[in-house]
Design a protein around this motif. Structure first.
Motif, short mmCIF file in Angstrom:
data_model
loop_
_atom_site.label_atom_id
_atom_site.label_comp_id
_atom_site.label_asym_id
_atom_site.label_seq_id
_atom_site.Cartn_x
_atom_site.Cartn_y
_atom_site.Cartn_z
N UNK A 105 33.72 24.12 93.47
CA UNK A 105 34.15 25.50 93.59
C UNK A 105 33.31 26.33 92.62
N UNK A 106 32.30 27.04 93.14
CA UNK A 106 31.36 27.78 92.29
C UNK A 106 31.88 29.13 91.83
N UNK A 107 32.87 29.67 92.52
CA UNK A 107 33.21 31.07 92.29
C UNK A 107 34.60 31.31 91.68
N UNK A 108 35.52 30.42 91.90
CA UNK A 108 36.90 30.68 91.46
C UNK A 108 37.01 30.70 89.93
N UNK A 109 37.68 31.74 89.43
CA UNK A 109 37.96 31.81 88.00
C UNK A 109 39.38 31.38 87.69
N UNK A 110 40.14 31.00 88.74
CA UNK A 110 41.53 30.62 88.54
C UNK A 110 41.65 29.23 87.94
N UNK A 111 42.54 29.08 86.97
CA UNK A 111 42.80 27.78 86.35
C UNK A 111 44.29 27.49 86.43
N UNK A 112 44.62 26.33 86.94
CA UNK A 112 46.00 25.85 86.97
C UNK A 112 46.19 24.97 85.75
N UNK A 113 46.91 25.47 84.72
CA UNK A 113 47.04 24.69 83.47
C UNK A 113 47.64 23.30 83.68
N UNK A 114 48.58 23.20 84.59
CA UNK A 114 49.22 21.90 84.84
C UNK A 114 48.22 20.92 85.46
N UNK A 115 47.42 21.40 86.40
CA UNK A 115 46.42 20.55 87.03
C UNK A 115 45.34 20.17 86.02
N UNK A 116 44.97 21.10 85.14
CA UNK A 116 43.97 20.81 84.11
C UNK A 116 44.45 19.69 83.20
N UNK A 140 35.24 12.49 90.69
CA UNK A 140 35.55 13.50 91.70
C UNK A 140 35.92 14.83 91.05
N UNK A 141 36.68 14.76 89.96
CA UNK A 141 37.06 15.97 89.22
C UNK A 141 35.81 16.68 88.69
N UNK A 142 34.90 15.92 88.07
CA UNK A 142 33.67 16.50 87.53
C UNK A 142 32.83 17.18 88.61
N UNK A 143 32.84 16.61 89.80
CA UNK A 143 31.95 17.09 90.87
C UNK A 143 32.54 18.20 91.71
N UNK A 144 33.87 18.40 91.67
CA UNK A 144 34.49 19.33 92.62
C UNK A 144 35.22 20.51 91.97
N UNK A 145 35.66 20.37 90.73
CA UNK A 145 36.39 21.47 90.09
C UNK A 145 35.41 22.57 89.64
N UNK A 146 35.93 23.79 89.55
CA UNK A 146 35.10 24.90 89.08
C UNK A 146 34.78 24.73 87.59
N UNK A 147 33.72 25.40 87.15
CA UNK A 147 33.35 25.33 85.73
C UNK A 147 34.47 25.85 84.85
N UNK A 148 35.13 26.92 85.28
CA UNK A 148 36.24 27.50 84.51
C UNK A 148 37.37 26.49 84.35
N UNK A 149 37.68 25.81 85.43
CA UNK A 149 38.75 24.80 85.39
C UNK A 149 38.33 23.63 84.50
N UNK A 150 37.09 23.17 84.64
CA UNK A 150 36.64 22.04 83.83
C UNK A 150 36.66 22.35 82.34
N UNK A 151 36.33 23.57 81.97
CA UNK A 151 36.38 23.93 80.56
C UNK A 151 37.80 23.74 80.01
#
Length: 248
Positions: A105-116, A140-151
């Motif tokens: 996900x290249x564009x989403x800035x949304x982060x789900x704290x529980x999922x993180x 899979x998490x590293x390859x598919x989550x947005x950068x914002x979520x991964x941070x």
């Protein structure tokens, strides 16, 4: 590739030599076609240059990867994904194929704290070898989550594990898989810093790693003239400086 392009490229190769030849041939290719060539060269012959494949697949956008795959199939008549699968194995193959599929996900800035937090716990389980499937889940998490979520995932991981995600990867993986995971993490933190690091790697110590230098200057060179002037010379230096938009 058109016959005249191949003919001109071969003529240039016969007239030039060494690193200057390599640079001029690189300049003949459009960026995505050159990336495809670099990937093809990394896999042909004996031994695979995993570092080249990791660098390209982990740092390019979904759009860039699609263009590279298209150019690869047009120029070499085979699927880039299938060639990578044939040339690598294990978790390394899985992370490279996952990156190539461009599901991030290249564009989403949304982060789900529980999922993180759940994602961070997956890494903790993978590191502690609680479940054999957790390593693949984290890939899979590293390859598919947005950068914002991964941070956010990296922050949560440090809280529950009392160590950084980088330290976890370094202590619990090795070889090309470690390099691939760390590259994804570095690109997530700061893509520009990653490319600066690659250029520093290319030019530090005795002997310049010309393939890494040419590849990254061609794709991202903007403010590199001082480094190039310090570390290269002659026609090779002049061509590189022209490429980054600086007068020799």
């Amino acid at each position: 590739v058109a016959w005249w392009f191949l003919d001109l490229t071969e003529t240039l190769k016969s007239e030039l030599s060494g690193k200057f030849e390599r640079l001029i041939v690189a300049l003949m290719y459009p960026p995505y076609r050159y990336e495809a060539k670099e990937l093809h060269d990394a896999m042909k012959g004996l031994g695979t240059k995993e570092g080249v494949i990791i660098e390209i697949l982990a740092s390019r956008t979904k759009h860039q990867l699609r263009e590279i795959m298209k150019a690869y199939e047009e120029d070499y008549g085979s699927s880039l994904e299938e060639d990578i699968q044939a040339d690598t194995s294990g978790y390394l193959e899985r992370i490279l194929v996952c990156l190539l599929q461009g599901s991030r996900d290249d564009v989403s800035g949304f982060v789900d704290p529980e999922l993180a937090l759940q994602d961070a716990q997956v890494r903790l389980s993978a590191g502690e070898k609680i479940h054999g499937t957790d390593e693949m889940k984290f890939i899979t998490i590293l390859c598919t989550r947005s950068a914002t979520h991964l941070m956010r995932v990296f922050e949560e991981y440090e809280k529950i594990a009392n160590k950084s995600i980088e330290d976890s990867i370094k202590s619990e993986t090795h070889g090309s898989l470690e390099e691939a995971m760390l590259t994804v993490v570095k690109c997530t933190h700061n893509l520009h810093s990653y490319f600066a690091e690659r250029l520093h790697y290319a030019m530090k110590g005795p002997g310049t790693r010309d393939g890494t230098l040419i590849r990254n200057v061609k794709m991202y060179g903007k403010t590199l003239s001082s480094m190039i002037m310090d570390d290269t010379s002659g026609d090779y230096k002049n061509a590189l400086l022209s490429l980054v938009g600086s007068d020799p």
